[in-house]
Design a protein around this motif. Structure first.
Motif, short mmCIF file in Angstrom:
data_model
loop_
_atom_site.label_atom_id
_atom_site.label_comp_id
_atom_site.label_asym_id
_atom_site.label_seq_id
_atom_site.Cartn_x
_atom_site.Cartn_y
_atom_site.Cartn_z
N GLY A 109 77.21 19.37 24.13
CA GLY A 109 76.71 19.26 25.49
C GLY A 109 77.34 20.26 26.43
N THR A 110 78.10 19.77 27.39
CA THR A 110 78.72 20.64 28.38
C THR A 110 79.95 21.37 27.86
N GLY A 111 80.26 21.21 26.57
CA GLY A 111 81.39 21.93 25.99
C GLY A 111 82.58 21.04 25.68
N ILE A 112 82.33 19.80 25.26
CA ILE A 112 83.43 18.88 24.97
C ILE A 112 84.12 19.26 23.66
N ASP A 113 85.38 18.80 23.52
CA ASP A 113 86.14 19.12 22.32
C ASP A 113 85.77 18.16 21.19
#
Length: 360
Positions: free
Chosen positions: A205-209
């Motif tokens: 998604g928004t760049g989650i780890d």
């Protein structure tokens, strides 16, 4: 089972493409100064547009991207790298012309229509289309995201917006989205309607780890186990684990199809809406053009479920309608080929030799 008569009428109004126009477009393409089929997907798009519009060489008119904005209660579970407050902030950015979709739309000569269908904030701006169903969805990890009636009303909002655009001379409509947490809802829709697991459906998604990604996938499983959405009932899935902007975009797609207008599908969230629309009205798929393959993990699977092939691969995952707007010039190019390219006859160019001459 549908409980809304207006929605039933829209779905029933989605008709097959015009076969005669497709055949005439195919004949015209084969008379142009090129080997048959040598322009590949451009020719396929040209024939699709002919069938949609019911004329061999269609006039598309104006272009618009509809950016549906809404919030998601599931953000309470920490599934996004960004806070929910970003949604209303980005709506103002759209209205002020500063977002990526605004830049790309100006480049493509398209208008941006921003719709508040469920932002969890009071927004007042004459440039904003306000059709708020509720102040964001509920947390689907604790119960249904919304009622069935709210989901149906959101679909109807989108369908009416598409109808208005067609009446105002728009002949090419793209889908766009804004809503922190909406990849979680879209992944849940894919998990249920695609018969897959959250590990395959849900990406970063928004760049989650990696740790938060596993948590996001667990939240999706929890929401599905709790709400038990019925895969045979797209509206049940949409209401229990979907989003208001996803429902609105499904309506835009259905409304465009009903009014014989091509609709360009953006990335992951738009494709989740397209899958819902496809399950509600299978004929609507013929009115869809997939713009690009998103970098989001489950997007290829979504497109496969719908039966669409993307035009572009740009490693994008922004949403907003950015990929769809990038495809506008290619779609217009398909029409220009039909309108402006010379035929063998009027250019005085020799056509392909008959098969018997080649064999001799």
């Amino acid at each position: 089972m549908m409980s809304n008569n207006r929605l039933e009428q829209i779905i029933a109004g989605v008709a097959p493409l015009d076969k005669r126009s497709i055949e005439e477009a195919a004949r015209h393409l084969d008379q142009l100064t090129k080997p048959p089929g040598s322009l590949g997907r451009l020719e396929e798009v040209a024939k699709q547009l002919a069938g949609i519009r019911g004329e061999p060489i269609p006039d598309l008119g104006k272009k618009a991207v509809v950016v549906m904005a809404a919030d998601h209660g599931v953000c309470e579970e920490g599934v996004s790298a960004y806070p929910a407050e970003v949604t209303p902030q980005m709506v103002l950015n759209f209205l002020n012309g500063g977002a990526a979709v605004n830049v790309l739309s100006r480049h493509a000569g398209a208008d941006v229509l921003c719709v508040d269908i469920g932002v969890n904030a009071e927004l007042s701006d004459s440039r904003l289309r306000s059709h708020k169903i509720r102040m964001g969805t509920a947390n689907m990890a604790k119960g249904p995201a919304m009622t069935r009636e709210e989901a149906e009303e959101a679909v109807l909002v989108g369908a009416e917006i598409a109808a208005e655009l067609v009446r105002d001379g728009y002949g090419l409509i793209a889908t766009g989205d804004m809503g922190i947490g909406n990849t979680t809802a879209s992944s849940a829709i894919l998990t249920v309607l695609g018969g897959t697991d959250a590990a395959e459906a849900a990406g970063r998604g928004t760049g989650i780890d990696e740790e938060r990604l596993r948590h996001k996938q667990a939240v999706i499983r929890q929401a599905i186990e709790l709400n038990r959405p019925d895969a045979a009932d797209p509206m049940d899935v949409l209401s229990k684990v979907g989003g208001l902007e996803i429902a609105g975009l499904a309506g835009v797609i259905l409304g465009a199809a009903k009014h014989r207008c091509p609709v360009v599908i953006d990335g992951f969230i738009s494709s989740a809406a397209a899958l819902v629309a496809a399950r509600l009205a299978p004929l609507s798929v013929r009115y869809m053009i997939a713009s690009h393959l998103s970098q989001e993990q489950g997007h290829a699977r979504l497109l496969e479920e719908i039966g669409l092939i993307p035009m572009l691969v740009m490693d994008m995952r922004l949403g907003e309608g950015t990929g769809a707007v990038l495809a506008f010039p290619l779609i217009e190019a398909a029409v220009k080929i039909m309108k402006e390219m010379a035929t063998f006859a009027n250019a005085g160019v020799s056509g392909a030799l008959p098969a018997e001459q080649l064999q001799g």
